[in-house]
Design an enzyme around this catalytic site. Structure first.
Site, PDB file in Angstrom:
ATOM      1  N   ASP A 230       0.832  -1.203   0.000  1.00  0.00           N
ATOM      2  CA  ASP A 230       0.000   0.000   0.000  1.00  0.00           C
ATOM      3  C   ASP A 230       0.870   1.258   0.000  1.00  0.00           C
ATOM      4  O   ASP A 230       1.891   1.321   0.693  1.00  0.00           O
ATOM      5  CB  ASP A 230      -0.845  -0.035   1.289  1.00  0.00           C
ATOM      6  CG  ASP A 230      -1.792   1.135   1.404  1.00  0.00           C
ATOM      7  OD1 ASP A 230      -2.692   1.233   0.562  1.00  0.00           O
ATOM      8  OD2 ASP A 230      -1.641   1.952   2.342  1.00  0.00           O
ATOM      9  N   GLU A 290       0.921  -0.684  -5.262  1.00  0.00           N
ATOM     10  CA  GLU A 290      -0.041   0.392  -5.526  1.00  0.00           C
ATOM     11  C   GLU A 290       0.746   1.531  -6.156  1.00  0.00           C
ATOM     12  O   GLU A 290       1.245   2.422  -5.483  1.00  0.00           O
ATOM     13  CB  GLU A 290      -0.719   0.874  -4.244  1.00  0.00           C
ATOM     14  CG  GLU A 290      -1.889   1.790  -4.561  1.00  0.00           C
ATOM     15  CD  GLU A 290      -2.337   2.668  -3.413  1.00  0.00           C
ATOM     16  OE1 GLU A 290      -1.636   2.799  -2.397  1.00  0.00           O
ATOM     17  OE2 GLU A 290      -3.417   3.280  -3.561  1.00  0.00           O
TER      18      GLU A 290
HETATM   19  C1  GLC Z   1      -4.124   3.363  -0.299  1.00  0.00           C
HETATM   20  C2  GLC Z   1      -5.389   2.562  -0.133  1.00  0.00           C
HETATM   21  C3  GLC Z   1      -6.477   3.464   0.362  1.00  0.00           C
HETATM   22  C4  GLC Z   1      -6.053   4.021   1.706  1.00  0.00           C
HETATM   23  C5  GLC Z   1      -4.690   4.709   1.605  1.00  0.00           C
HETATM   24  C6  GLC Z   1      -4.106   4.982   2.949  1.00  0.00           C
HETATM   25  O1  GLC Z   1      -4.251   4.341  -1.243  1.00  0.00           O
HETATM   26  O2  GLC Z   1      -5.728   1.934  -1.335  1.00  0.00           O
HETATM   27  O3  GLC Z   1      -7.715   2.824   0.459  1.00  0.00           O
HETATM   28  O4  GLC Z   1      -7.000   4.943   2.170  1.00  0.00           O
HETATM   29  O5  GLC Z   1      -3.748   3.892   0.940  1.00  0.00           O
HETATM   30  O6  GLC Z   1      -3.651   3.811   3.543  1.00  0.00           O
END
Ligand code: GLC
Length: 566
Positions: A230, A290
């Site tokens: 993430d 991500e």
């Molecule tokens: C990423 C996740 C999202 C979350 C953010 C903070 O972007 O996909 O859902 O709010 O990280 O952890």
């Protein structure tokens, strides 16, 4: 009475016909390719998938009860969004213990059971590792905030203000407002790229880095096949805390626009990814990233210059593309030629549902099938988002007081937050769509009465059966598994077509991405296919078993997939 030989023959035939079935239970292996290159991944938002105990929230036992469904759909690995103990300010993306399961979702024992059942179904488990920050309730942060001399003070980023009542610099949180939170206890600010309840870890501290590496190893030993990492871009900040350059205008939260030059995408991110990969390699695990990027060159960097970072950085640019043949043609060409293994995604828990996003308001079901045909037949690994396979629609809250996602309350009504794309999975036409016997944590749209698994399984023309057909084909056809991508008819403004070519075989994919009937014509002699015909494999319209390639008549938004041989 069958003789010994004929009994042997019968056994052989029985095994022979059973084989394709057995293969469809696990990702096909071709050559030396790692399993994840040929696997189909599926993202599950655990809060919303299946509730096994009637509390209105999905849980791990609920997921376990749906493994048969996932196996039949053609899924080889599930990525479960964070299911660790958490105060749930950001629904699990605020972790207070990395090595346990939140009680809403079950226990470690439930996890072990899910992992074991998964293995029996040929489905691997990928967990979501929140690497950038913890919850402010994590014991590490509780210690860190307790005093300026606490053992873990330096596990987070603490600073004095620039001047009284002024944060250390102008950095803005991705969720709005200053990224600095004043803390009365020790009279300093701490840094949080996301909510104040999500303090950023200090990745410049080797103790933090080791603790994070150890966490991944702990889960690998428990059977996890990999992680989705993430928010990797925000791992490091400029140690001098320089102000970011301010750009003209304000964003929809009223904050000044700025270029996040000093708190995003710092080169050190790649060192951290290499370290995480070194641990992953010991367990033959896969790392999915991500990775929000604006172009292919930027995306390429996440594979690592020596292929030593992420095996699967997600192409999240795909999510933002306009539904148009030339737009997708150009993008796919760039990704396919980039040298990295493409990872295609058309939706996730942070973006409005693909059914709404690509849809034109009239032909959304057709367009959902077009998008499926497109990204499930490309060279690369697809990651589905739960519910996309049944055409689930966004269900935004109608009143501000119903909004669960804090960011939605902040930007209401311009942006209603992310609740709409996180509603419960629609399993059948009974109340609450078969998701729970209690009160679902988010409301289910009335469209569940027709868009649900049980009903769609009965309908040969449903979006679900289209997905199942595509995934079955994808698992068994060598051209779709390993074939090259060859773009065709590149000037066509409406019809996207390509070949997936593998040795002497190829699959032709033709998608009419327009609301008008179109004609497509192919001469595949330059690719070595002289017959002028294709054998129809899948199509959304009525077509013969054999199709002449010199003239394919396509209805609006129609898809044709055929096999061409030499
Ligand atoms: C990423 C996740 C999202 C979350 C953010 C903070 O972007 O996909 O859902 O709010 O990280 O952890």
């Amino acid at each position: 009475m069958p003789t010994k030989i004929s009994r042997f023959l019968l056994l052989f035939l029985a095994l022979f016909f059973a084989l394709p079935e057995m293969h469809s239970q696990s990702a096909p292996q071709a050559g030396d390719a790692p399993w994840w290159k040929h696997a189909v991944f599926y993202e599950i938002y655990p809060r919303s998938y299946m509730d096994s105990n009637g509390d209105g929230y999905g849980d791990l036992n609920g997921i376990a009860s749906k493994l048969d469904y996932l196996q039949a759909l053609g899924v080889d690995a599930i990525w479960i969004a964070p299911c660790f103990p958490s105060p749930q300010v950001d629904f699990g993306y605020d972790v207070s213990d990395y090595e346990n399961i939140d009680k809403t979702y079950g226990t470690l024992g439930d996890f072990d059971r899910l992992e074991k059942l998964g293995r029996e179904h040929g489905i691997k488990i990928i967990l979501d590792f929140v690497v950038n920050h913890t919850s402010d309730q994590h014991p590490w942060f509780l210690d860190s905030r307790s005093s300026r001399t606490a053992k873990k003070r330096n596990w987070y980023i603490w600073r004095d203000g620039k001047a009284p009542n002024q944060p250390p610099n102008n950095w803005i949180s991705g969720f709005g407002g200053s990224a600095w939170q004043w803390d009365d206890k020790t009279n300093q600010y701490y840094y949080h790229y996301f909510y104040p309840q999500q303090p950023d870890l200090n990745w410049r501290n080797p103790a933090v880095v080791n603790a994070m590496y150890d966490t991944t190893a702990w889960w690998y030993k428990r059977g996890v096949a990999g992680f989705r990492l993430d928010a990797v871009d925000t791992l490091y900040e400029d140690p001098a805390l320089k102000d970011n350059p301010v750009l003209p205008g304000k964003d929809d939260r009223g904050d000044p626009n700025m270029r996040n030059e000093y708190n995003q995408k710092l080169p050190e991110v790649h060192t951290a990814l290499q370290g995480l990969r070194t641990v992953a390699n010991k367990y033959d695990a896969v790392l999915i990233g991500e990775t929000w990027t604006s172009d292919v060159n930027e995306l390429k960097r996440y594979y690592g210059s020596r292929n030593d970072e992420l095996q699967m950085p997600m192409d999240l640019m795909f999510i933002n593309l306009k539904f148009s043949a030339p737009v997708f043609r150009q993008h796919i060409a760039g990704i396919d030629a980039s040298g990295g293994w493409p990872v295609y995604v058309i939706g996730n828990h942070d973006k409005p549902r693909s059914w709404n996003r690509y849809g034109d308001g009239t032909h959304n079901d057709h367009i959902a099938k077009d998008m499926a045909a497109l990204y499930l037949t490309l060279r690369g690994t697809p990651i589905l988002y739960y519910g996309e396979e049944i055409g689930m629609q966004n269900n935004d809250p109608v009143r501000k007081e119903d909004v669960k996602d804090p960011v939605g309350r902040l930007t209401w009504p311009t942006d209603k937050g992310r609740d709409g794309e996180r509603t419960p999975m629609q399993w059948n036409g009974t109340p609450n769509a078969g998701f729970t016997t209690g009160i679902p944590w988010l409301p289910i749209p009335v469209t569940y009465r027709t868009y649900n698994v049980a009903d769609e399984l009965q309908d040969p023309n449903s979006i679900l059966n289209w997905y199942k057909g595509l995934l079955a084909l994808r698992h068994k056809d060598p051209a779709l598994i390993d074939g090259d991508y060859i773009a065709l008819n590149q000037d066509d403004p409406n019809v996207l077509s390509y070949l997936r070519k593998h040795n002497d075989d190829a699959v032709l994919v033709v998608i009419n991405m327009s609301a008008a009937p179109q004609k497509a014509s192919f001469d595949l002699k330059p690719q070595g296919f002289n017959s002028g015909h294709a054998k129809t494999l899948m199509t959304t319209q009525n077509m013969g078993a054999t199709q002449k390639l010199s003239e394919i008549a396509l209805q609006p938004f129609a898809v044709y997939i055929g096999e061409v041989a030499k």
